[in-house]
Design a protein around this motif. Sequence first.
Motif, PDB file in Angstrom:
ATOM      1  N   GLN A 172      51.287 -10.861  -0.272  1.00  0.00           N
ATOM      2  CA  GLN A 172      52.127 -10.548  -1.427  1.00  0.00           C
ATOM      3  C   GLN A 172      52.022 -11.691  -2.429  1.00  0.00           C
ATOM      4  O   GLN A 172      52.118 -12.867  -2.068  1.00  0.00           O
ATOM      5  CB  GLN A 172      53.577 -10.354  -0.990  1.00  0.00           C
ATOM      6  N   THR A 173      51.785 -11.345  -3.688  1.00  0.00           N
ATOM      7  CA  THR A 173      51.645 -12.396  -4.698  1.00  0.00           C
ATOM      8  C   THR A 173      52.984 -13.110  -4.904  1.00  0.00           C
ATOM      9  O   THR A 173      54.043 -12.474  -4.877  1.00  0.00           O
ATOM     10  CB  THR A 173      51.155 -11.817  -6.029  1.00  0.00           C
ATOM     11  N   PRO A 174      52.966 -14.413  -5.115  1.00  0.00           N
ATOM     12  CA  PRO A 174      54.211 -15.176  -5.227  1.00  0.00           C
ATOM     13  C   PRO A 174      54.810 -15.137  -6.639  1.00  0.00           C
ATOM     14  O   PRO A 174      54.114 -14.871  -7.624  1.00  0.00           O
ATOM     15  CB  PRO A 174      53.761 -16.592  -4.877  1.00  0.00           C
ATOM     16  N   ASN A 175      56.090 -15.402  -6.686  1.00  0.00           N
ATOM     17  CA  ASN A 175      56.799 -15.625  -7.960  1.00  0.00           C
ATOM     18  C   ASN A 175      56.654 -14.481  -8.960  1.00  0.00           C
ATOM     19  O   ASN A 175      56.608 -14.702 -10.172  1.00  0.00           O
ATOM     20  CB  ASN A 175      56.307 -16.933  -8.614  1.00  0.00           C
ATOM     21  N   GLY A 176      56.548 -13.262  -8.459  1.00  0.00           N
ATOM     22  CA  GLY A 176      56.485 -12.106  -9.343  1.00  0.00           C
ATOM     23  C   GLY A 176      55.200 -11.978 -10.129  1.00  0.00           C
ATOM     24  O   GLY A 176      55.133 -11.213 -11.102  1.00  0.00           O
ATOM     25  N   MET A 177      54.168 -12.707  -9.753  1.00  0.00           N
ATOM     26  CA  MET A 177      52.893 -12.604 -10.463  1.00  0.00           C
ATOM     27  C   MET A 177      52.266 -11.229 -10.239  1.00  0.00           C
ATOM     28  O   MET A 177      52.380 -10.652  -9.169  1.00  0.00           O
ATOM     29  CB  MET A 177      51.898 -13.659  -9.949  1.00  0.00           C
ATOM     30  N   THR A 178      51.566 -10.728 -11.267  1.00  0.00           N
ATOM     31  CA  THR A 178      50.737  -9.551 -11.056  1.00  0.00           C
ATOM     32  C   THR A 178      49.517  -9.990 -10.241  1.00  0.00           C
ATOM     33  O   THR A 178      49.227 -11.182 -10.130  1.00  0.00           O
ATOM     34  CB  THR A 178      50.261  -8.931 -12.377  1.00  0.00           C
ATOM     35  N   SER A 179      48.815  -9.022  -9.693  1.00  0.00           N
ATOM     36  CA  SER A 179      47.670  -9.382  -8.851  1.00  0.00           C
ATOM     37  C   SER A 179      46.564 -10.062  -9.656  1.00  0.00           C
ATOM     38  O   SER A 179      45.889 -10.967  -9.144  1.00  0.00           O
ATOM     39  CB  SER A 179      47.148  -8.157  -8.110  1.00  0.00           C
ATOM     40  N   TRP A 180      46.355  -9.650 -10.908  1.00  0.00           N
ATOM     41  CA  TRP A 180      45.334 -10.319 -11.727  1.00  0.00           C
ATOM     42  C   TRP A 180      45.808 -11.694 -12.201  1.00  0.00           C
ATOM     43  O   TRP A 180      45.007 -12.613 -12.344  1.00  0.00           O
ATOM     44  CB  TRP A 180      44.940  -9.459 -12.928  1.00  0.00           C
ATOM     45  N   GLU A 181      47.111 -11.863 -12.421  1.00  0.00           N
ATOM     46  CA  GLU A 181      47.637 -13.194 -12.752  1.00  0.00           C
ATOM     47  C   GLU A 181      47.421 -14.156 -11.582  1.00  0.00           C
ATOM     48  O   GLU A 181      47.052 -15.321 -11.777  1.00  0.00           O
ATOM     49  CB  GLU A 181      49.127 -13.111 -13.092  1.00  0.00           C
ATOM     50  N   PHE A 182      47.629 -13.652 -10.374  1.00  0.00           N
ATOM     51  CA  PHE A 182      47.409 -14.496  -9.195  1.00  0.00           C
ATOM     52  C   PHE A 182      45.923 -14.801  -9.015  1.00  0.00           C
ATOM     53  O   PHE A 182      45.552 -15.904  -8.609  1.00  0.00           O
ATOM     54  CB  PHE A 182      47.974 -13.820  -7.944  1.00  0.00           C
ATOM     55  N   PHE A 183      45.069 -13.834  -9.349  1.00  0.00           N
ATOM     56  CA  PHE A 183      43.623 -14.074  -9.318  1.00  0.00           C
ATOM     57  C   PHE A 183      43.270 -15.251 -10.223  1.00  0.00           C
ATOM     58  O   PHE A 183      42.559 -16.177  -9.811  1.00  0.00           O
ATOM     59  CB  PHE A 183      42.870 -12.814  -9.769  1.00  0.00           C
ATOM     60  N   ASP A 184      43.746 -15.215 -11.455  1.00  0.00           N
ATOM     61  CA  ASP A 184      43.463 -16.300 -12.410  1.00  0.00           C
ATOM     62  C   ASP A 184      44.066 -17.612 -11.940  1.00  0.00           C
ATOM     63  O   ASP A 184      43.453 -18.687 -12.100  1.00  0.00           O
ATOM     64  CB  ASP A 184      44.005 -15.932 -13.794  1.00  0.00           C
TER      65      ASP A 184
END
Length: 404
Positions: free
Chosen positions: A347-359
């Motif tokens: 699960q991505t942390p801190n409410g990030m979208t999956s592409w935000e977490f990718f970056d």
Amino acid sequence: MYKINENYLKLQGSYLFSNIAKKVAAYKEANPEREVISLGIGDVTQPLCPAVIEALHKAVDEMAVAETFRGYAPDLGYEFLRSAIRKNDYQARGVELDLDEIFISDGAKSDSGNIGDIFGENNRIAVCDPVYPVYVDTNVMAGRTGEFLKESESWSNVIYMPCTKETNFAPELPKETPDIIYLCFPNNPTGSTITKAQLQEWVDYANKVGAVIIYDAAYEAYISEDDVPHTIYECDGAKTCAIELRSFSKNAGFTGTRLGFTVIPKELEANGTKLNALWARRQGTKFNGAPYIIQRAGEAVYSEAGKAQTKEQVAYYMNNAKTIIEGLKAAGYSVSGGVNAPYVWLQTPNGMTSWEFFDHLLTNANIVGTPGSGFGPSGEGYFRLTAFGTYENTLKAIERIKNL
């Protein structure tokens, strides 16, 4: 004026992993001094095992001698490989198949896309959500998916079966009735599995409503728990409703040599027409077979040495998966998968979208993973890491994540 297949114009951008490759290439060009570690695409890193290499060399030598040279392969594949598959993958698990129910191919990805050739355009598909993109994209190309709905990132004529934390990342029987059901277990991307009893429910449902199950068992070799079926044909009645896809890519490292197979039982019929015969006709027309030397390599996977050596490789990758899971949990992430499959779903942390977490991972830790949204609407807020890297890079990557 010639016409194009306008269904291709409906496809959303390029293939998921092509998008990732472009982003990573741009980052590397801008930051040549940084070491980027990929835990993204599910490509293996360990070399082919010695038994396979020995078989390849022997087969190459045969091709240099007139008496042992081989040309076109038989339409279904060489009998020596199909016999090894039947004995080791099916009879060993109490499943009886005829040899002409096994079709050798150049991989499960090809077959999962090509299998649609034998089905009419007006079939409605049901897919797990998130899902391996090939299942959906190839049905878009075939004109079965309707229109793309941007607000929901979904297709109007596709039945989505959400696989969420609440469902233990497994699908529930759909409320709408599909014609074709795609199932993949152990699952890509979530790494989840279902029990034999749960799979039996799907078989019973498909037989009841007249649907066909396309069952992708590419990660069967990674199953470690007892109650997880290795083939859908362990279930009663599966031969009248299911097609099974298999791959040599992940169990034996054939991503670069390409080999797989599809099983279509002769009991599987639609209005009196056997799907086995349709697929045989399709393959005979459109496919000239996997190379002889590669099929000999596939046969070697089933030798005693081959089985032991490939088992060691699977264990190597699953140790990587354990390392990823333990490291992510220690860093406070919510994770699943990685027990019966080489994929870890976090699960991505801190409410990030999956592409935000990718970056975020790429820029701050120089690590490449796969955004969950690329696998479907229910993948948003999640991220896939693979265990197919080297152990050294896996350790290094986890340490970087811990230090974010």
